[in-house]
Scaffold this motif. Structure first.
Motif, PDB file in Angstrom:
ATOM      1  N   THR A  15       0.851  -1.184   0.000  1.00 13.74           N
ATOM      2  CA  THR A  15       0.000   0.000   0.000  1.00 13.74           C
ATOM      3  C   THR A  15       0.889   1.236   0.000  1.00 13.74           C
ATOM      4  OG1 THR A  15      -0.077  -0.109   2.401  1.00 13.74           O
ATOM      5  CG2 THR A  15      -1.939  -1.067   1.229  1.00 13.74           C
ATOM      6  N   TYR A  16       0.406   2.288  -0.649  1.00 15.76           N
ATOM      7  CA  TYR A  16       1.082   3.587  -0.610  1.00 15.76           C
ATOM      8  C   TYR A  16       0.100   4.538   0.056  1.00 15.76           C
ATOM      9  CZ  TYR A  16       4.095   1.830  -4.388  1.00 15.76           C
ATOM     10  OH  TYR A  16       4.963   1.114  -5.157  1.00 15.76           O
ATOM     11  N   THR A  19      -3.664   4.125  -0.729  1.00 20.36           N
ATOM     12  CA  THR A  19      -3.938   3.343  -1.943  1.00 20.36           C
ATOM     13  C   THR A  19      -3.292   1.965  -1.869  1.00 20.36           C
ATOM     14  OG1 THR A  19      -2.581   5.124  -2.805  1.00 20.36           O
ATOM     15  CG2 THR A  19      -4.486   4.474  -4.108  1.00 20.36           C
ATOM     16  N   THR A  20      -4.031   0.975  -2.339  1.00 17.83           N
ATOM     17  CA  THR A  20      -3.515  -0.381  -2.371  1.00 17.83           C
ATOM     18  C   THR A  20      -3.068  -0.700  -3.789  1.00 17.83           C
ATOM     19  OG1 THR A  20      -5.027  -1.002  -0.623  1.00 17.83           O
ATOM     20  CG2 THR A  20      -4.074  -2.793  -1.913  1.00 17.83           C
ATOM     21  N   ALA A  21      -1.766  -0.925  -3.956  1.00 21.47           N
ATOM     22  CA  ALA A  21      -1.246  -1.241  -5.290  1.00 21.47           C
ATOM     23  C   ALA A  21      -1.274  -2.742  -5.525  1.00 21.47           C
ATOM     24  CB  ALA A  21       0.178  -0.710  -5.441  1.00 21.47           C
ATOM     25  N   ASP A  23      -2.822  -6.294  -3.746  1.00 24.19           N
ATOM     26  CA  ASP A  23      -3.802  -6.672  -2.723  1.00 24.19           C
ATOM     27  C   ASP A  23      -3.754  -8.178  -2.466  1.00 24.19           C
ATOM     28  OD1 ASP A  23      -5.767  -6.391  -0.900  1.00 24.19           O
ATOM     29  OD2 ASP A  23      -7.391  -6.029  -2.335  1.00 24.19           O
TER      30      ASP A  23
END
Lengths: 314, 272
Positions: A15-16, A19-21, A23
């Motif tokens: 995650t950034y 936001t989850t890049a 999952d």
């Protein structure tokens, strides 16, 4: 974890901020095979490659490359991998040879071995007479980048969208290089947005979308799920449409769809596209039916995703 | 495949790390050999500015009777040259980061420190080269140092400031990762230079501005260089003006302490 896998990932997350890049991704890539990581922009492909090449820490899950954990033993992983990223990550102000010697020395080959390896790789990618990198074309840069990724004769090679922005000839060159490497026993993980590329190169394809794996299989398995290609014939004379439909039906052994308004006949051809196309054209021509347009349409990437993600609008 | 990690002794690791650092620094030396004109222009740029200031504006600046403006200007320009290094370090770091070269380095089994060590060594060598060119320019326009030992001490203090700014440049380059953003910093270099004692006496500025100029770290280095070169200074009764030499050591050490830590942390956390 699987000792027999060159790349293993279990529940890999990243995650950034909010936001989850990624999952929770699972991967098992057997040594000496080519794995395609297929997905649209923002699917998490690059994030996965960055984690597997030790450039980025996962926020969850774990991964092993060449038998080493990417978080606890990054140095050992780096000794076993090669990375060819989206940018041609080479020094513009050096020549190709100077670039490869630099990366060879930094891979701890020693000055002499680095020189020899640079010369060998330059010849292999056809850049042995090229000058400074600033004068290279896009294709040449990418070839130099590939050579830089091969300095250590890695057992696992990562290619992140290696043909994006390349002309067809450079792309074919790169495809050939990947096939040669795989034939030589290198494990390759390549990310791509192009179904055709994954189809051409990969032994197995992992389809990712929004940070998750949505499908995995051989290209044949995935195509079978999509119903393969379709033959589309546009007939010049509307009165012969029924006759054309019958011919197409016989050639494809499938029930054709007929559209009166556009004088279009179409039918699925499975994996036998070219053979069916030839048979249908011959039969149409023998019957004296003139075709205005004939196409063999492959499912587009959009259709793959619409299908694999259950038709969600993206 | 075996999962047994290869272990190396600390001394061997240090030796390898230093060798890696030198390999990265050597890359810049190859750049110079490949594009010698870039190096030549790098030296010519401050020389041209020196000549412009000395001959065009020099006549308008009040200097103590009998003194030549170049005697004041040259140490100031030496300091300015060190300040210009901030931008070049930032460009180099940001370019590598944006082009993926930094990631390429990080994916290799080299010492991670080599990226920073190499940049530091290469930029210091470049600054030695540019400073040598500037000193030659100074000698050509009639500037003279009093003693050799004083000149070496002054050069050492100038390079110490460059060393401090190096870490600021590395940190800013890693944070922005955008060579375009460097323009903003480079635009600030001249105002920072003007707001010092490099060109004119701070006593000629409005009171508060003069104080800011005197406390500018560049002023301490330039005043200390003037003192050690045996060149005339602007004088000044303030504590900071009277303690130029010790402050020319303290300021760079403070800047280094802050930005070295920030740069190293930023570099180590590129994987976060």
């Amino acid at each position: 974890m699987h000792r027999l896998s060159a790349i293993v990932a279990r529940g890999l997350r990243r995650t950034y901020g909010g936001t989850t890049a990624l999952d929770g991704i699972d991967l098992d890539v057997r040594p000496g095979t080519v794995r395609g990581l297929l997905g649209p922009n923002g699917a998490g492909k690059t994030t996965a490659v960055r984690i597997l090449t030790t450039l980025l820490r996962p926020t969850g899950g774990r991964a092993e490359v060449a038998g080493f954990d990417v978080v606890t033993h990054p140095r050992q992983v780096r000794r076993s991998i090669g990375l060819v990223g989206q940018h041609a990550a080479v020094d513009e102000q050096l020549t190709g040879r100077q670039n490869l010697e630099l990366f060879g020395r930094l891979s701890r080959l020693g000055a002499k071995a680095a020189r020899a390896r640079a010369a060998e790789l330059l010849e292999r990618v056809g850049l042995d007479h090229a000058g400074p990198v600033s004068a290279y074309s896009g294709g040449m840069r990418r070839r130099l980048d590939l050579a830089a990724g091969l300095i250590l004769a890695p057992s696992v090679l990562f290619l992140d969208e290696p043909t994006t922005g390349l002309d067809p000839r450079s792309r074919a060159d790169l495809w050939r290089a990947v096939r040669e490497l795989a034939a030589g026993g290198t494990t390759v993980l390549l990310t791509t947005q192009y179904l055709e590329e994954a189809d051409q190169l990969a032994d197995r394809i992992t389809v990712v979308d929004a940070g998750r794996v949505v499908a995995e299989g051989t290209p044949g398995e995935l195509k079978a799920r999509l119903g393969g290609e379709r033959l589309v014939v546009v007939v010049r004379d509307a009165e012969r449409l029924a006759q054309a439909a019958a011919i197409v039906g016989r050639a494809t052994s499938a029930a054709p769809e007929v559209d009166q308004d556009t004088r279009r006949v179409s039918a699925g051809v499975g994996t036998e596209g070219v053979r069916v196309l030839t048979a249908a054209l011959t039969a149409l021509s023998e019957a004296g039916i003139e075709a205005e347009d004939v196409t063999l349409r492959r499912p587009t990437l959009d259709e793959v995703f619409l299908d694999l993600t259950g038709g969600d609008a993206r | 495949m075996t999962a047994v990690p290869v272990t190396e002794g600390p001394l061997r690791r240090l030796g390898l790390a230093l060798a890696d650092g030198w390999t990265v620094a050597r890359r810049d030396l190859i750049h110079w050999a490949n594009q010698p004109m870039t190096v030549v222009f790098g030296v010519l740029f401050p020389v041209m500015i020196t000549l412009a200031f000395g001959y065009l504006f020099g006549g308008a600046v009040d200097v103590p009777a009998g003194a030549d403006y170049f005697a004041f200007l040259m140490p100031g320009m030496y300091g300015m040259t060190m300040l210009f290094g901030l931008g070049s370090t930032m460009v180099a770091v940001a370019t590598d980061a944006s082009r993926g070269v930094t990631d390429r380095f990080r994916s290799l089994p080299m010492a991670p420190s080599a990226v920073l060590v190499g940049r530091a060594v290469a930029d210091l060598l470049h600054s030695v080269l540019v400073l040598a060119g500037m000193l030659a320019c100074g000698l050509a326009v009639g500037w003279r140092p009093a003693t050799l030992s004083g000149a070496l001490g002054a050069a050492g203090l100038l390079l110490l400031l460059r060393f401090a700014l190096l870490w600021a440049g590395i940190y800013l380059g890693l944070v922005t990762r955008d060579p375009g953003a460097v323009t903003a910093v480079q635009t600030l270099e001249f105002p920072i230079g003007f707001l010092s004692n490099a060109f004119v006496a701070p006593s000629t500025m409005p009171g508060w501005l003069g104080a800011v100029a005197e406390w500018n770290p560049l002023s301490s280095t330039v005043a200390a260089a003037r003192e050690l070169f045996g060149n005339p200074g602007w004088g000044g009764d303030s504590w900071i003006a009277r303690n130029a030499v010790p402050m020319a050591v303290v300021w760079p050490l403070v800047i280094t302490a802050v930005f070295f830590v920030l740069a190293v942390r930023r570099h180590q956390r590129l994987d976060r």
